[in-house]
Design an enzyme around this catalytic site. Structure first.
Site, mmCIF file in Angstrom:
data_model
loop_
_atom_site.group_PDB
_atom_site.id
_atom_site.type_symbol
_atom_site.label_atom_id
_atom_site.label_comp_id
_atom_site.label_asym_id
_atom_site.label_seq_id
_atom_site.Cartn_x
_atom_site.Cartn_y
_atom_site.Cartn_z
ATOM 1 N N ASN A 97 -50.395 -25.869 -23.063
ATOM 2 C CA ASN A 97 -51.298 -27.019 -22.941
ATOM 3 C C ASN A 97 -52.638 -26.701 -23.595
ATOM 4 N N ILE B 282 -55.086 -27.705 -15.722
ATOM 5 C CA ILE B 282 -54.137 -28.839 -15.729
ATOM 6 C C ILE B 282 -54.277 -29.646 -14.439
ATOM 7 N N LYS C 114 -43.329 -16.370 -12.802
ATOM 8 C CA LYS C 114 -43.009 -17.802 -12.820
ATOM 9 C C LYS C 114 -41.489 -18.005 -12.739
ATOM 10 N N TYR D 120 -46.433 -12.142 -16.079
ATOM 11 C CA TYR D 120 -46.699 -13.546 -15.746
ATOM 12 C C TYR D 120 -45.403 -14.358 -15.772
ATOM 13 N N ASP E 283 -56.057 -20.822 0.377
ATOM 14 C CA ASP E 283 -55.044 -20.054 -0.339
ATOM 15 C C ASP E 283 -53.655 -20.618 -0.031
ATOM 16 N N ARG F 84 -45.709 -21.280 -31.266
ATOM 17 C CA ARG F 84 -45.655 -21.999 -30.009
ATOM 18 C C ARG F 84 -45.514 -23.492 -30.259
ATOM 19 N N THR G 282 -60.423 -19.365 -7.698
ATOM 20 C CA THR G 282 -60.432 -18.066 -8.374
ATOM 21 C C THR G 282 -61.355 -18.175 -9.594
ATOM 22 N N HIS H 13 -45.205 -9.557 -27.197
ATOM 23 C CA HIS H 13 -45.670 -10.866 -27.686
ATOM 24 C C HIS H 13 -44.460 -11.717 -28.091
ATOM 25 N N LEU I 31 -56.270 -19.297 -25.987
ATOM 26 C CA LEU I 31 -56.527 -19.321 -27.431
ATOM 27 C C LEU I 31 -57.356 -20.528 -27.892
ATOM 28 N N SER J 110 -52.436 -17.654 -14.244
ATOM 29 C CA SER J 110 -51.785 -18.297 -15.399
ATOM 30 C C SER J 110 -51.955 -17.568 -16.725
ATOM 31 N N THR K 38 -43.226 -23.020 -16.672
ATOM 32 C CA THR K 38 -43.563 -22.758 -18.064
ATOM 33 C C THR K 38 -42.327 -22.492 -18.913
ATOM 34 N N ASP K 39 -42.454 -22.742 -20.209
ATOM 35 C CA ASP K 39 -41.369 -22.394 -21.137
ATOM 36 C C ASP K 39 -41.220 -20.878 -21.289
HETATM 37 P P1 NAD Z 1 -55.514 -22.286 -14.329
HETATM 38 O O1 NAD Z 1 -55.504 -20.805 -14.345
HETATM 39 O O2 NAD Z 1 -56.480 -23.019 -15.189
HETATM 40 O O3 NAD Z 1 -55.729 -22.824 -12.845
HETATM 41 C C1 NAD Z 1 -55.071 -22.272 -11.741
HETATM 42 C C2 NAD Z 1 -55.728 -22.836 -10.489
HETATM 43 O O4 NAD Z 1 -55.006 -22.316 -9.354
HETATM 44 C C3 NAD Z 1 -57.198 -22.402 -10.318
HETATM 45 O O5 NAD Z 1 -57.974 -23.509 -9.942
HETATM 46 C C4 NAD Z 1 -57.132 -21.382 -9.183
HETATM 47 O O6 NAD Z 1 -58.322 -21.307 -8.409
HETATM 48 C C5 NAD Z 1 -55.945 -21.875 -8.380
HETATM 49 N N1 NAD Z 1 -55.323 -20.806 -7.589
HETATM 50 C C6 NAD Z 1 -54.956 -19.572 -8.034
HETATM 51 N N2 NAD Z 1 -54.453 -18.849 -7.007
HETATM 52 C C7 NAD Z 1 -54.476 -19.667 -5.913
HETATM 53 C C8 NAD Z 1 -54.066 -19.502 -4.575
HETATM 54 N N3 NAD Z 1 -53.548 -18.338 -4.131
HETATM 55 N N4 NAD Z 1 -54.221 -20.533 -3.712
HETATM 56 C C9 NAD Z 1 -54.767 -21.718 -4.149
HETATM 57 N N5 NAD Z 1 -55.183 -21.899 -5.398
HETATM 58 C C10 NAD Z 1 -55.041 -20.893 -6.277
HETATM 59 O O7 NAD Z 1 -54.015 -22.716 -14.663
HETATM 60 P P2 NAD Z 1 -53.479 -23.927 -15.534
HETATM 61 O O8 NAD Z 1 -53.506 -23.566 -16.963
HETATM 62 O O9 NAD Z 1 -54.113 -25.177 -15.056
HETATM 63 O O10 NAD Z 1 -51.941 -23.912 -15.091
HETATM 64 C C11 NAD Z 1 -51.506 -24.649 -13.951
HETATM 65 C C12 NAD Z 1 -50.021 -24.412 -13.761
HETATM 66 O O11 NAD Z 1 -49.318 -24.780 -14.949
HETATM 67 C C13 NAD Z 1 -49.649 -22.948 -13.507
HETATM 68 O O12 NAD Z 1 -48.631 -22.913 -12.550
HETATM 69 C C14 NAD Z 1 -49.145 -22.450 -14.851
HETATM 70 O O13 NAD Z 1 -48.197 -21.425 -14.689
HETATM 71 C C15 NAD Z 1 -48.499 -23.712 -15.400
HETATM 72 N N6 NAD Z 1 -48.455 -23.808 -16.861
HETATM 73 C C16 NAD Z 1 -49.602 -23.729 -17.594
HETATM 74 C C17 NAD Z 1 -49.530 -23.882 -18.982
HETATM 75 C C18 NAD Z 1 -50.759 -23.815 -19.840
HETATM 76 O O14 NAD Z 1 -50.630 -23.862 -21.072
HETATM 77 N N7 NAD Z 1 -51.957 -23.735 -19.290
HETATM 78 C C19 NAD Z 1 -48.298 -24.111 -19.600
HETATM 79 C C20 NAD Z 1 -47.143 -24.130 -18.812
HETATM 80 C C21 NAD Z 1 -47.236 -24.022 -17.427
HETATM 81 O O1 DAU Z 2 -46.166 -21.532 -23.028
HETATM 82 C C1 DAU Z 2 -46.819 -21.846 -21.854
HETATM 83 C C2 DAU Z 2 -47.855 -20.807 -21.508
HETATM 84 O O2 DAU Z 2 -48.924 -20.968 -22.434
HETATM 85 C C3 DAU Z 2 -48.362 -20.939 -20.077
HETATM 86 O O3 DAU Z 2 -47.316 -20.687 -19.188
HETATM 87 C C4 DAU Z 2 -49.514 -19.977 -19.807
HETATM 88 O O4 DAU Z 2 -50.049 -20.220 -18.521
HETATM 89 C C5 DAU Z 2 -50.592 -20.214 -20.850
HETATM 90 O O5 DAU Z 2 -51.623 -19.258 -20.680
HETATM 91 C C6 DAU Z 2 -50.019 -20.099 -22.255
HETATM 92 O O6 DAU Z 2 -49.621 -18.738 -22.537
HETATM 93 P P1 DAU Z 2 -49.882 -18.074 -23.969
HETATM 94 O O7 DAU Z 2 -49.832 -16.612 -23.796
HETATM 95 O O8 DAU Z 2 -49.020 -18.681 -25.003
HETATM 96 O O9 DAU Z 2 -51.390 -18.607 -24.231
HETATM 97 P P2 DAU Z 2 -52.674 -17.901 -24.874
HETATM 98 O O10 DAU Z 2 -53.687 -18.983 -25.078
HETATM 99 O O11 DAU Z 2 -53.078 -16.679 -24.134
HETATM 100 O O12 DAU Z 2 -52.157 -17.431 -26.305
HETATM 101 C C7 DAU Z 2 -51.598 -18.339 -27.238
HETATM 102 C C8 DAU Z 2 -51.166 -17.551 -28.460
HETATM 103 O O13 DAU Z 2 -52.319 -17.071 -29.156
HETATM 104 C C9 DAU Z 2 -50.351 -16.291 -28.143
HETATM 105 O O14 DAU Z 2 -49.387 -16.122 -29.174
HETATM 106 C C10 DAU Z 2 -51.367 -15.161 -28.175
HETATM 107 C C11 DAU Z 2 -52.360 -15.640 -29.228
HETATM 108 N N1 DAU Z 2 -53.770 -15.261 -29.018
HETATM 109 C C12 DAU Z 2 -54.348 -15.508 -27.802
HETATM 110 C C13 DAU Z 2 -55.676 -15.233 -27.596
HETATM 111 C C14 DAU Z 2 -56.316 -15.497 -26.246
HETATM 112 C C15 DAU Z 2 -54.502 -14.760 -30.087
HETATM 113 O O15 DAU Z 2 -53.969 -14.546 -31.190
HETATM 114 N N2 DAU Z 2 -55.828 -14.473 -29.865
HETATM 115 C C16 DAU Z 2 -56.453 -14.690 -28.668
HETATM 116 O O16 DAU Z 2 -57.654 -14.408 -28.545
#
Ligand code: NAD
Ligand code: DAU
Length: 337
Positions: free
Chosen positions: A178, A12, A152, A148, A57, A212, A36, A275, A188, A81, A121-122
């Site tokens: 996202n 993101i 958060k 996780y 960091d 979701r 990372t 889950h 996923l 994340s 996050t939600d």
């Molecule tokens: P990501 O895992 O893709 O990226 C995380 C980034 O943070 C990486 O570039 C990593 O190198 C950096 N990082 C980790 N530890 C660090 C540290 N100690 N110091 C500096 N940098 C560090 O994560 P994302 O999916 O882009 O999510 C970004 C934010 O959004 C997170 O806070 C996550 O909780 C939140 N979020 C994500 C989702 C989602 O669906 N991906 C949904 C809701 C909230």
């Molecule tokens: O809701 C926001 C969150 O969404 C963020 O805070 C997290 O950072 C982000 O990783 C995401 O969490 P989820 O656990 O929902 O995402 P994930 O992609 O891991 O899984 C989405 C759904 O799909 C969940 O119900 C688990 C399921 N799943 C996931 C994977 C990786 C599968 O069924 N098969 C899979 O291989």
């Protein structure tokens, strides 16, 4: 404006920096990222002006003292994340997500109470029961399920406490899942797209009944922009992308159809512990700030599929590493049985 973005080489954060500099070309961004496994160091190599990358960091307060002077705003994405990894190694999530956020808050306070926008996050709200029509909103009590989401939730509490106790000008957004370009293929959506490209099965946890809300990453970026530019200090805003939630199995079938593949590609596997299910009301940000998502689930998925089809060199190595992680996790879970 000079902005410190943390975690800007992750999924993101990368999309946000591109979005912000496109829409605010005179602003300056410092991107602090530890690099990372989830980061790609080359994501923003093409950015030439008003952009500085610092590898480091968020727990390093000495480094923060060097880069924070002169910053007007911190947008805090950096985190561990992935829920499945938090089940494997919860302590890392406490360190990065809780202590890391605390360290950044302390530095923001020390350097003149810098405006702090926290990306959350939600998942902090827990789980919507099957068959219930309820949605998470800003007033839903916290009830996290995984290490996780617990980390958060804790970080959100620290952010609010710095607002109340020290007058730090904070805002928080709690958003849903996202998807879009640059997402590490452990999650996923990119996992299933890349598996389908590789003619591999898609592992669906349980029976795929969990649901979701899905948010296209650029819509998330515009929501963050709305909160930064128009949001009220001290407030929290929930962000979602859909009007109705989507079961995992329906999402998987939609991607299979969009990619012209067959549902024979689905493989039901052991469920994730604890889950849970998420549904988000984005009424407040819509009514107060006029934000709404632009993409439908189908249009966002089409863009995402195209991106992964056209950027194999970006995801190939990461995919190998992500699948190695899942293999290790499965072996570990089998040993515990
Ligand atoms: P990501 O895992 O893709 O990226 C995380 C980034 O943070 C990486 O570039 C990593 O190198 C950096 N990082 C980790 N530890 C660090 C540290 N100690 N110091 C500096 N940098 C560090 O994560 P994302 O999916 O882009 O999510 C970004 C934010 O959004 C997170 O806070 C996550 O909780 C939140 N979020 C994500 C989702 C989602 O669906 N991906 C949904 C809701 C909230
Ligand atoms: O809701 C926001 C969150 O969404 C963020 O805070 C997290 O950072 C982000 O990783 C995401 O969490 P989820 O656990 O929902 O995402 P994930 O992609 O891991 O899984 C989405 C759904 O799909 C969940 O119900 C688990 C399921 N799943 C996931 C994977 C990786 C599968 O069924 N098969 C899979 O291989």
């Amino acid at each position: 404006m000079k902005i410190l973005v943390t975690g800007g080489l992750g999924f993101i954060g990368t999309n946000f920096i591109r979005y912000w500099l496109n829409n605010h070309p005179t602003d300056q961004i410092i991107n602090l990222d530890k690099i990372t496994y989830a980061a790609n160091p080359h994501n923003l190599d093409d950015l030439k002006s008003n952009y500085l990358f610092v590898q480091g960091d968020i727990l390093d307060s000495v480094l923060l003292d060097q880069i924070l002077p002169g910053c007007d705003l911190i947008v805090h994405f950096a985190a561990e994340s992935h829920v499945d990894r938090s089940i494997d190694d919860p302590l890392l999530f406490v360190k990065t997500n809780v202590l890391g956020t605390y360290t950044l808050l302390s530095a923001a306070k020390k350097h003149g109470n810098i405006r702090f926008h926290h990306i959350s996050t939600d998942e902090v709200f827990g789980s919507i029961p099957f068959g219930s029509n309820t949605e998470f909103s800003e007033s839903t009590p916290y009830d996290p399920s995984s290490p996780y989401s617990a980390s958060k939730a804790s970080s959100d509490h620290f952010v609010r406490s710095f607002g109340k106790t020290y007058g730090l000008p904070i805002t928080i957004t709690n958003c849903s899942n996202n998807y879009g370009p640059y997402q590490y293929p452990e999650k996923l959506v990119p996992r299933m797209i890349t598996n389908l490209i590789d003619h591999q099965k898609i592992p669906v946890y349980g029976q795929g009944e969990n649901f979701r809300d899905w948010l296209y990453v650029t819509d998330h970026c515009s929501a963050i922009e709305a909160v930064i530019t128009k949001g009220k200090i001290g407030e929290t805003y929930c962000i979602g992308g859909l009007k109705e939630t989507c079961r995992n199995i329906d999402l998987v079938n939609l991607v299979i159809n969009l990619m012209g593949k067959s549902s024979d590609q689905i493989e039901f596997v052991a469920d994730r512990p604890a889950h849970d299910n998420y549904a988000v009301s984005w009424q407040k940000i819509n009514q107060d700030l006029g934000w709404q998502p632009k993409e439908t689930l189908e249009s966002g998925l089409r863009k995402t599929i195209d991106w992964y089809l056209n950027n194999e060199s970006w995801w190939r190595q990461a995919k190998t590493e992500a699948e190695e992680f899942y293999k290790k996790l499965n072996n570990y879970q089998n040993l515990k049985k």
